[in-house]
Write a protein that holds these residues in place. Structure first.
Motif, short mmCIF file in Angstrom:
data_model
loop_
_atom_site.label_atom_id
_atom_site.label_comp_id
_atom_site.label_asym_id
_atom_site.label_seq_id
_atom_site.Cartn_x
_atom_site.Cartn_y
_atom_site.Cartn_z
N LEU A 21 0.66 -1.49 0.08
CA LEU A 21 -0.11 -0.44 -0.05
C LEU A 21 0.81 0.92 -0.32
O LEU A 21 1.34 1.40 0.14
CB LEU A 21 -0.88 -0.53 1.11
N LYS B 35 2.04 5.33 0.94
CA LYS B 35 1.98 6.06 1.98
C LYS B 35 0.87 6.97 1.89
O LYS B 35 0.07 6.61 2.91
CB LYS B 35 3.11 6.83 2.30
N GLU C 259 -2.42 6.35 0.15
CA GLU C 259 -3.54 5.07 -0.28
C GLU C 259 -3.50 5.00 2.09
O GLU C 259 -4.81 5.54 2.39
CB GLU C 259 -3.47 3.83 -0.30
N GLU C 260 -2.64 5.12 2.55
CA GLU C 260 -2.32 4.41 3.65
C GLU C 260 -3.67 5.93 4.74
O GLU C 260 -4.07 5.62 5.83
CB GLU C 260 -1.57 4.12 4.21
N GLU C 261 -2.52 6.48 4.93
CA GLU C 261 -3.00 8.07 5.44
C GLU C 261 -3.88 8.45 4.73
O GLU C 261 -5.23 9.05 5.92
CB GLU C 261 -1.74 8.99 4.82
N GLN D 58 -6.39 5.23 7.03
CA GLN D 58 -6.34 5.90 8.57
C GLN D 58 -6.80 7.30 8.83
O GLN D 58 -7.86 6.93 9.69
CB GLN D 58 -4.73 6.19 8.17
N TRP E 140 -10.95 6.34 8.75
CA TRP E 140 -11.15 5.68 9.67
C TRP E 140 -12.54 5.04 10.92
O TRP E 140 -13.23 4.38 10.47
CB TRP E 140 -9.73 4.90 10.48
N TYR F 160 -5.88 -2.67 12.78
CA TYR F 160 -4.89 -3.33 11.70
C TYR F 160 -3.93 -3.57 11.78
O TYR F 160 -2.95 -2.00 12.41
CB TYR F 160 -5.07 -2.96 10.06
N PRO G 263 0.30 -4.81 11.08
CA PRO G 263 1.18 -5.19 9.93
C PRO G 263 1.93 -6.11 10.35
O PRO G 263 2.21 -5.78 11.86
CB PRO G 263 1.37 -4.27 9.19
N ASP H 294 5.60 -3.62 5.32
CA ASP H 294 4.64 -3.19 6.05
C ASP H 294 4.78 -2.16 6.67
O ASP H 294 3.51 -1.41 6.85
CB ASP H 294 3.17 -4.20 5.86
#
Length: 556
Positions: A493, A495, A497-499, A502, A505, A515, A517, A522
């Protein structure tokens, strides 16, 4: 009594190893840490103690044990047995002065650094174990509460956790190792002897000179002495010197009563003896529930130590250990060998000039026969260099039948990640599986024909060793689509996309879902860049080949 160190503030504490000089100091520390129990009811030395020790070693909340009411030993000079001293990672951490919850990687790094230090020992004039001295007709090792650990052991094995002291007759260097030895009567200990071991080398030299070899068996030590005795240092290293360097002060030694051997002054009990090179003096030994999880060796004549003297402190504590490793059955020897091999192999690879080693690990369950190495690969076939270096170590006579090398995106302590690397990066057709035939190996490996592991005839067993090269194979050549890298990118993923996710969320209504990792790639942006984004499809390639449209079309 051990005192906590000021530097270590973690839960579980830590201590200055210089404060733990004797087994009594160690027991006091274990009591304070909730890692010790005494069994005061009467127990039988014949398998009952071994079964209790096995249960406690295998239990997640197991403890070190002291037995002080052993059948047949109410009136003998030695009445107490201490076992399971370092049979957990927590107690092993404590042995090195670390907090109990220190990670195994940090523990290996501590050992790796400590095992490179050296400080010569110093001689003292007397020791507590000189309080009582037995010679001649007063000697009877059957007064020591030695268990019969397993049902089909050939007898009571007095040496399962005892540092054995010998000295090189040519250069005078001391060796301290842990080698099995069985009671062979009131005044004799018959021993499994391999020429490739430290004391085996000393024995071979004595045999060539047709001279007997002086030996000392040490019982009841602080944990570091026993751990060092069970660590497979090279022939040019004395464990006495390593101990001094590791704790920061010289090990105190005292001379034996019947030889000029120097032994640790802090010991509870010392057996001094002489080992003959003449086969007419050999006595029967074996079999024994060995480290590989099977009974090792047959009942046969083996080199034997005749006991010349026993020295012991008042009310001495004998120390032994239940052997035999398999999944769910760890042993003290398994902890010592797996952790020390991880540290020593790492040091050895660096000394051989192998670059980029980032971790080494030997698992508890693989009875010394398999080791894993993690690297940042910097040239083709680097894994073969690593395996060659490991197989040239002196301890390879017992260990390292299988070597697996991975890159730094694979956690050596996660079997799932190792299996993923094995399945996706090892192709035998591409030379990723290397078999080194007709190599020396362990005489205790049950997969080797009994005739091929005759110590008296061959001095070792016979193996075909294996290397699993689970690194990215540079022979595959760069692929233009993957930015001229040899392997496609790991799916990750970004950075961004994750930010985004998150940050929203809670908005998704998923606030109670967490979640975590599992793989380091990850969690670590550098690894993600190296093994994913560096080999992503390049915009130029996609533009030239219409790749972006082709990929989009496939998703419709």
């Amino acid at each position: 009594m051990a005192t906590p160190t000021k530097e270590l503030k973690k839960p579980g504490g830590g201590y200055d190893p210089r404060e733990v000089k004797t087994v009594h100091d160690w027991i006091d520390l274990l009591k304070d840490e909730g890692e010790y129990r005494e069994v005061n009811v009467k127990v039988d030395w014949d398998c009952e103690i071994g079964t209790i020790a096995r249960y406690c070693m295998s239990a997640k909340n197991g403890v070190a044990l002291l037995f002080d009411n052993i059948k047949g030993h109410a009136n003998t000079f030695c009445k107490k047995l201490f076992t399971n001293s370092v049979s957990s990672y927590g107690r092993f951490n404590l042995a090195f002065g670390l907090p109990k919850d220190t990670s195994t990687r940090e523990l290996v790094l501590t050992m790796k650094e400590g095992y490179q230090k050296s400080l010569s020992p110093k001689e003292v004039s007397t020791a507590p174990h000189k309080q009582n001295i037995l010679k001649g007709d007063d000697i009877n090792i059957e007064e020591i509460p030695v268990p019969k650990w397993h049902l089909w052991d050939g007898g009571r094995f007095i040496n399962t956790f005892a540092p054995v002291i010998t000295r090189d007759p040519d250069v005078g260097r001391y060796n301290m190792g842990i080698y099995r030895g069985m009671n062979a009567g009131p005044k004799h200990v018959s021993c499994l002897m391999a020429p490739s071991q430290g004391w085996g080398d000393h024995y071979s030299k004595a045999q060539q000179r047709q001279e007997p070899m002086k030996v000392a068996f040490i019982y009841g030590c602080n944990p570091l002495l026993t751990i060092l005795a069970g660590s497979a240092f090279g022939r040019l290293v004395s464990e006495y010197d390593v101990y001094g360097g590791l704790v920061g002060e010289p090990l105190e030694l005292v001379q034996c009563e019947t030889s000029d051997l120097m032994v640790p002054a802090s010991a509870e009990m010392v057996i001094e003896g002489t080992m003959s090179w003449d086969p007419k003096d050999f006595k029967m030994e074996g079999p024994f529930a060995e480290h590989c999880g099977y009974y090792g060796g047959g009942y046969s004549l083996k080199p034997t130590v005749e006991v010349d003297c026993i020295t012991y402190r008042d009310d001495p504590i004998f120390q032994g250990s239940c052997e035999s490793i398999r999944p769910g059955w760890p042993t003290e020897d398994a902890y010592i060998t797996s952790l020390s091999s991880s540290a020593l192999v790492w040091n050895h690879l660096e000394a051989c000039g192998v670059p980029g080693v980032t971790d080494v690990w030997m698992n508890l369950d693989g009875p010394f026969f398999m080791i894993y190495v993690q690297i940042r690969q910097s040239y083709r076939h680097q894994a073969k260099q690593i395996a060659s270096a490991i197989w040239g170590m002196s301890f390879a006579n017992w260990a390292f039948k299988i070597v697996m090398v991975v890159e730094e995106d694979i956690d050596l302590r996660d079997h799932g990640q190792l299996e993923w690397a094995l399945c996706t990066r090892v192709n035998a057709a591409m030379g990723d599986l290397v078999i080194f035939k007709n190599h020396f190996g362990s005489v205790l490996d049950p997969s080797t024909p009994f005739e091929e592991r005759d110590l008296m005839k061959f001095g070792s067993g016979k193996w075909a060793r294996m290397l699993f090269d689970a690194t990215r194979n540079w022979d595959l050549g760069g692929r233009p689509f993957w930015n001229n890298q040899v392997f496609p990118p790991v799916v990750v993923l970004s950075k961004e996309e994750e930010e985004l996710v998150q940050g929203r969320w809670e908005e998704y209504g998923l606030g109670d879902i967490k979640y975590e990792p599992r793989m380091e790639i990850d969690k670590n942006e550098d690894l993600k860049q190296r093994y994913a984004f560096n080999s992503r499809p390049t915009p130029e390639y996609l533009e030239d080949h219409g790749g972006q449209h082709a990929i989009t079309d496939r998703t419709k």
